[in-house]
Design an enzyme around this catalytic site. Sequence first.
Site, PDB file in Angstrom:
ATOM      1  NE  ARG A 259      -6.648 -72.549 109.149  1.00 39.48           N
ATOM      2  CZ  ARG A 259      -6.211 -72.385 110.384  1.00 39.48           C
ATOM      3  NH1 ARG A 259      -7.079 -72.116 111.348  1.00 39.48           N
ATOM      4  NH2 ARG A 259      -4.935 -72.486 110.687  1.00 39.48           N
ATOM      5  NE  ARG A 274     -15.094 -71.761 113.653  1.00 42.48           N
ATOM      6  CZ  ARG A 274     -14.106 -72.409 114.272  1.00 42.48           C
ATOM      7  NH1 ARG A 274     -13.161 -72.977 113.558  1.00 42.48           N
ATOM      8  NH2 ARG A 274     -14.079 -72.490 115.580  1.00 42.48           N
ATOM      9  CD  GLU A 346      -7.352 -72.018 118.950  1.00 42.97           C
ATOM     10  OE1 GLU A 346      -6.465 -72.000 118.077  1.00 42.97           O
ATOM     11  OE2 GLU A 346      -8.316 -72.814 118.930  1.00 42.97           O
ATOM     12  CB  SER A 349      -2.630 -73.410 118.605  1.00 45.15           C
ATOM     13  OG  SER A 349      -3.923 -73.641 119.086  1.00 45.15           O
ATOM     14  NE  ARG A 387     -10.279 -67.294 115.692  1.00 48.06           N
ATOM     15  CZ  ARG A 387     -10.606 -68.527 116.080  1.00 48.06           C
ATOM     16  NH1 ARG A 387     -10.237 -68.957 117.277  1.00 48.06           N
ATOM     17  NH2 ARG A 387     -11.309 -69.319 115.293  1.00 48.06           N
TER      18      ARG A 387
END
Length: 422
Positions: A259, A274, A346, A349, A387
């Site tokens: 990403r 991130r 988070e 999802s 994560r």
Amino acid sequence: MHDIRLIRDDPQAFDAGLARRGLEPLSAALVSLDERRRAAQTELQAALARRNEASKAIGNAKAQKREEEAIALLTEVSALKTRVPELEDAAREADTALEANLAVIPNLPAAEVPDGLDEDANQQVSRWGEPRQGEWPEHADFAPALGLDFESAAAIAGARFAFLKGGIARLHRAIGQFMLDKNTSEWGYTEVNAPVLVRDAAMFGTTQLPKFAEDSFRTIDDRWLIPTAEVSLTNLAREKILEEKQLPLRFTALTQCFRAEAGAAGRDAKGLIRQHQFEKVELVSITAPEASEDEHERMTRAAESILEALELPYRRMLLCAGDMGFSARKTYDLEVWLPGQSKYREISSCSNCGDFQARRMNARFRREGGKPEFVHTLNGSALAVGRTLVAVLENYQEKDGSVRVPEVLLPYMGGATALTPG
């Protein structure tokens, strides 16, 4: 992708759904484009029909010596041969304009999704485990002594990359393997080794294109590095008509993901939260429409079961309409407790997309004796490996700087029970 017929039939409901997303009404503009498209198609069909009719009439007129009529018909057919390509271009342009406008409109939220425009309106559904209290350092501060190396990665790749060396690399690998084993053996997902380079159509099908192109990396041969295995796995149903008995399809994959984080400047610049390159275990389900809500609950439980097996405290959040991803009609976020930040972050999802992606991919199924229908697609992280590593490091750290290995990961660690500074 939205069905223009549904927008045409109930524009007020469509605009009301957009309003819950914080968007202005769009139905009038879309219906106007659709009317232009249908008018162009109608005129084209009429011209084609008249050209065929006139062409047949020419032969009859000549056979019956009606020369003036034959000449008039020839003139008309000649004019139509010029006009038809123009009408084809107009119909194609109108269709393209409508598709382009529909392609950048997000899915509408399900009725049970709470109203709200940002994360402040998300609702906690449940919580598991007791958050670890006390003063604990963040992983970026103590894990370099365990083999986490940001400086070397920055020297060769730039910011938002990391080297994992020695025991911490082994722990990272163990986490991914444990997730795959649990998803396949306990939850019945089929493991897939998936491409990480895909074409435009695959990215469009799962809504990364056109709206989020800047968030992804593109190669010099016009392929894309996947931001999530959702892209590869969901497109397994692309342009297919499945039999109802094949459903549900459940896939899982552990892949590298990439990403650009174009919209995240300054956010989580420190640590592994991130990164431009990371690993994730993805879950994807392809279901019949009436089964997707139950499948959504099942998928979310699969992700939760991993956190529970690792004994990581977490909470389940139901996202509000304005905080959901582009393609989702309903999303649960799982947030894991990070002692170093003293907050939930988070880690997964899980989203039900309804038939939104299926329309873009033309992914359908057929009930016995019925016509093809669009499937429903679902996707979820189970889990983001980096994560999860962060969560393990921070929740299992000791005062001496070592990190205990969670019990369920011991079989993957080659006899190591802890990571120790060295």
